[in-house]
Design a protein around this motif. Sequence first.
Motif, PDB file in Angstrom:
ATOM      1  N   PRO A  62      18.590 -26.283  47.497  1.00 11.56           N
ATOM      2  CA  PRO A  62      19.882 -26.103  46.815  1.00 11.56           C
ATOM      3  C   PRO A  62      19.798 -26.279  45.304  1.00 11.56           C
ATOM      4  N   TYR A  63      18.998 -27.247  44.842  1.00 12.65           N
ATOM      5  CA  TYR A  63      18.815 -27.491  43.405  1.00 12.65           C
ATOM      6  C   TYR A  63      17.314 -27.480  43.105  1.00 12.65           C
ATOM      7  N   SER A  64      16.904 -26.686  42.133  1.00 13.54           N
ATOM      8  CA  SER A  64      15.478 -26.592  41.816  1.00 13.54           C
ATOM      9  C   SER A  64      15.010 -27.705  40.880  1.00 13.54           C
ATOM     10  N   GLN A  65      15.930 -28.335  40.151  1.00 13.43           N
ATOM     11  CA  GLN A  65      15.578 -29.413  39.231  1.00 13.43           C
ATOM     12  C   GLN A  65      16.850 -30.106  38.736  1.00 13.43           C
ATOM     13  N   PHE A  66      16.650 -31.269  38.154  1.00 16.87           N
ATOM     14  CA  PHE A  66      17.719 -32.017  37.469  1.00 16.87           C
ATOM     15  C   PHE A  66      18.844 -32.520  38.379  1.00 16.87           C
ATOM     16  N   TYR A  67      18.645 -32.510  39.697  1.00 13.46           N
ATOM     17  CA  TYR A  67      19.716 -33.022  40.557  1.00 13.46           C
ATOM     18  C   TYR A  67      19.761 -34.543  40.491  1.00 13.46           C
ATOM     19  N   ARG A  68      20.978 -35.093  40.370  1.00 15.13           N
ATOM     20  CA  ARG A  68      21.208 -36.532  40.405  1.00 15.13           C
ATOM     21  C   ARG A  68      22.240 -36.835  41.487  1.00 15.13           C
ATOM     22  N   LEU A  69      22.023 -37.887  42.234  1.00 15.95           N
ATOM     23  CA  LEU A  69      22.806 -38.177  43.421  1.00 15.95           C
ATOM     24  C   LEU A  69      24.284 -38.433  43.142  1.00 15.95           C
ATOM     25  N   PHE A  70      25.118 -37.966  44.056  1.00 13.89           N
ATOM     26  CA  PHE A  70      26.528 -38.329  44.083  1.00 13.89           C
ATOM     27  C   PHE A  70      26.595 -39.760  44.618  1.00 13.89           C
ATOM     28  N   THR A  71      27.187 -40.674  43.867  1.00 17.50           N
ATOM     29  CA  THR A  71      27.093 -42.095  44.196  1.00 17.50           C
ATOM     30  C   THR A  71      28.294 -42.635  44.977  1.00 17.50           C
ATOM     31  N   ARG A  72      29.317 -41.822  45.165  1.00 18.79           N
ATOM     32  CA  ARG A  72      30.498 -42.284  45.896  1.00 18.79           C
ATOM     33  C   ARG A  72      30.318 -42.062  47.404  1.00 18.79           C
ATOM     34  N   LYS A  73      31.308 -42.432  48.165  1.00 19.96           N
ATOM     35  CA  LYS A  73      31.265 -42.248  49.611  1.00 19.96           C
ATOM     36  C   LYS A  73      31.095 -40.770  49.939  1.00 19.96           C
TER      37      LYS A  73
END
Length: 231
Positions: A62-73
């Motif tokens: 889905p993302y080739s680079q620079f993905y950062r996690l969604f931190t909420r529920k």
Amino acid sequence: MKGFCTVLTATAVLLAAGCQAKEPPTQVVYRFDDHRYLELTGWDCEGALWYTDTHRGIRTQPYSQFYRLFTRKFIHQSERYIAITSWDVSGFIVSKDYGQTWQLAQFSPSGNEPNGDNSAPREDAVSFTVVNDQGFLQTKHRLYMSSKPFDDPRVVEGGPGITYTLEDGTVQRIEPNSPGWKWGMVYLTKQGLEGKVVSHETNYQGLPDKVPEVKGYTGWDHMRCDMDKGR
């Protein structure tokens, strides 16, 4: 002197080998159930995001680079419609075919927030839930959602179109060759939907006022990541 130079050369080779960059680590950051999960490849919990479904034999990116996690529920029960957002909640990457292909979904152009903005500030996000092939982003002040999981049959190719009348009596039509937003591709609030042409399409009607209850969910309720992975 010749022997001394040989020792220096060997030492330089060893130092160079020790300084070579390691391959970035890969770790599971989210599990939907016992056969579907997300993996992140990268340092410091940022990088490429992979989706895997072992039952269907699917592995896509889905993302080739620079993905950062969604931190909420984060609760994601749906299988056909998969929606993922990131830490800044600026948009969504979605799949409508069980994770085989991915598209960018965004907030509706305007009017979701009282000040006219299309999306809420990142710090207002409370939870993201995907159930029954529909996504729901709950914020402190609004509920954003995608449409019901189908396109109005009247505006698909070969359909009759939709005729409706404005308050001033003006008759309008939505033609099959120029329908509104496809299902699952736009996130908006019920407040922002008022007055929009797509409100006449059945997949944008009867939307809920709150996040539907999710029953029997066995996946994770948050994304997880080890910042020290691979160190």
